[in-house]
Design a protein around this motif. Sequence first.
Motif, short mmCIF file in Angstrom:
data_model
loop_
_atom_site.label_atom_id
_atom_site.label_comp_id
_atom_site.label_asym_id
_atom_site.label_seq_id
_atom_site.Cartn_x
_atom_site.Cartn_y
_atom_site.Cartn_z
N VAL A 4 39.83 -60.29 12.09
CA VAL A 4 39.89 -61.51 11.30
C VAL A 4 38.65 -61.74 10.44
N LYS A 5 37.67 -60.87 10.54
CA LYS A 5 36.44 -61.04 9.76
C LYS A 5 36.75 -61.07 8.28
N GLY A 6 36.16 -62.05 7.59
CA GLY A 6 36.38 -62.18 6.16
C GLY A 6 37.60 -62.98 5.79
N ARG A 7 38.46 -63.27 6.77
CA ARG A 7 39.68 -64.05 6.50
C ARG A 7 39.69 -65.40 7.22
N PHE A 8 39.12 -65.43 8.40
CA PHE A 8 39.11 -66.65 9.22
C PHE A 8 37.70 -67.22 9.28
N THR A 9 37.62 -68.56 9.36
CA THR A 9 36.33 -69.23 9.51
C THR A 9 36.43 -70.27 10.61
N ILE A 10 35.52 -70.19 11.57
CA ILE A 10 35.48 -71.17 12.64
C ILE A 10 34.39 -72.19 12.32
N SER A 11 34.66 -73.44 12.66
CA SER A 11 33.68 -74.49 12.44
C SER A 11 33.92 -75.59 13.47
N ARG A 12 32.96 -76.50 13.57
CA ARG A 12 33.11 -77.60 14.50
C ARG A 12 32.47 -78.85 13.93
N ASP A 13 33.03 -80.00 14.26
CA ASP A 13 32.50 -81.29 13.87
C ASP A 13 32.14 -82.03 15.15
N ALA A 14 30.85 -82.06 15.46
CA ALA A 14 30.40 -82.68 16.69
C ALA A 14 30.69 -84.18 16.73
N THR A 15 30.71 -84.82 15.57
CA THR A 15 30.97 -86.27 15.54
C THR A 15 32.40 -86.60 15.93
N LYS A 16 33.29 -85.61 15.79
CA LYS A 16 34.70 -85.81 16.14
C LYS A 16 35.12 -85.00 17.36
N ASN A 17 34.17 -84.31 17.98
CA ASN A 17 34.48 -83.43 19.12
C ASN A 17 35.63 -82.48 18.77
N THR A 18 35.60 -81.94 17.56
CA THR A 18 36.72 -81.15 17.07
C THR A 18 36.28 -79.77 16.61
N LEU A 19 37.08 -78.79 16.98
CA LEU A 19 36.91 -77.40 16.58
C LEU A 19 37.98 -77.06 15.57
N TYR A 20 37.62 -76.26 14.57
CA TYR A 20 38.57 -75.86 13.54
C TYR A 20 38.64 -74.34 13.41
N LEU A 21 39.77 -73.88 12.90
CA LEU A 21 39.90 -72.48 12.51
C LEU A 21 40.65 -72.44 11.19
N GLN A 22 39.94 -72.12 10.13
CA GLN A 22 40.56 -71.95 8.81
C GLN A 22 41.02 -70.51 8.70
N MET A 23 42.30 -70.33 8.48
CA MET A 23 42.88 -68.99 8.43
C MET A 23 43.44 -68.76 7.04
N ASN A 24 42.87 -67.80 6.34
CA ASN A 24 43.31 -67.44 4.99
C ASN A 24 43.85 -66.02 4.97
N SER A 25 44.56 -65.69 3.92
CA SER A 25 45.13 -64.34 3.76
C SER A 25 45.86 -63.90 5.02
N LEU A 26 46.72 -64.76 5.52
CA LEU A 26 47.40 -64.47 6.78
C LEU A 26 48.34 -63.28 6.65
N LYS A 27 48.44 -62.54 7.74
CA LYS A 27 49.29 -61.35 7.80
C LYS A 27 50.32 -61.53 8.92
N PRO A 28 51.42 -60.81 8.86
CA PRO A 28 52.41 -60.91 9.95
C PRO A 28 51.80 -60.60 11.32
N GLU A 29 50.82 -59.73 11.36
CA GLU A 29 50.21 -59.39 12.65
C GLU A 29 49.32 -60.50 13.20
N ASP A 30 49.12 -61.56 12.43
CA ASP A 30 48.40 -62.73 12.93
C ASP A 30 49.32 -63.65 13.74
N THR A 31 50.61 -63.36 13.74
CA THR A 31 51.56 -64.17 14.50
C THR A 31 51.20 -64.16 15.98
N ALA A 32 51.02 -65.35 16.55
CA ALA A 32 50.59 -65.46 17.95
C ALA A 32 50.53 -66.92 18.37
#
Length: 125
Positions: A64-92
């Motif tokens: 997933v390197k170069g396609r996905f980005t992980i981030s977190r917002d401590a003020t909202k206790n929230t974790l994110y995963l931005q997924m770009n250029s998705l492929k069928p093999e990302d199905t899960a």
Amino acid sequence: QVQLVESGGGSVQAGGSLRLSCVASRLIGGPTAYMAWFRQPPGKEREGVAAISGLGNAAYGDSVKGRFTISRDATKNTLYLQMNSLKPEDTALYSCAAAAPIYSDYLSAYKYNDWGQGTQVTVSS
């Protein structure tokens, strides 16, 4: 123990994008406190996707390197995963996890003790 609730999954065509969210019941902070995303395709083993420390240090799986980005917002206790250029093999089923402290092997599932129920991502060709 912390409760984790994921959202944002869905169906998308190859090349598209999705953003997953994971809300934690409490703040998970500190340099050795990690939150991570894992995924499990149908009939396959769980795979570490990305992990991030309380200081924002991130690690990614090779697929997933170069396609996905992980981030977190401590003020909202929230974790994110931005997924770009998705492929069928990302199905899960994508699940978030949390643990502290972790000093190595940030993408190894055995390191994490708190897990969400997961959100399904389906990528069609």
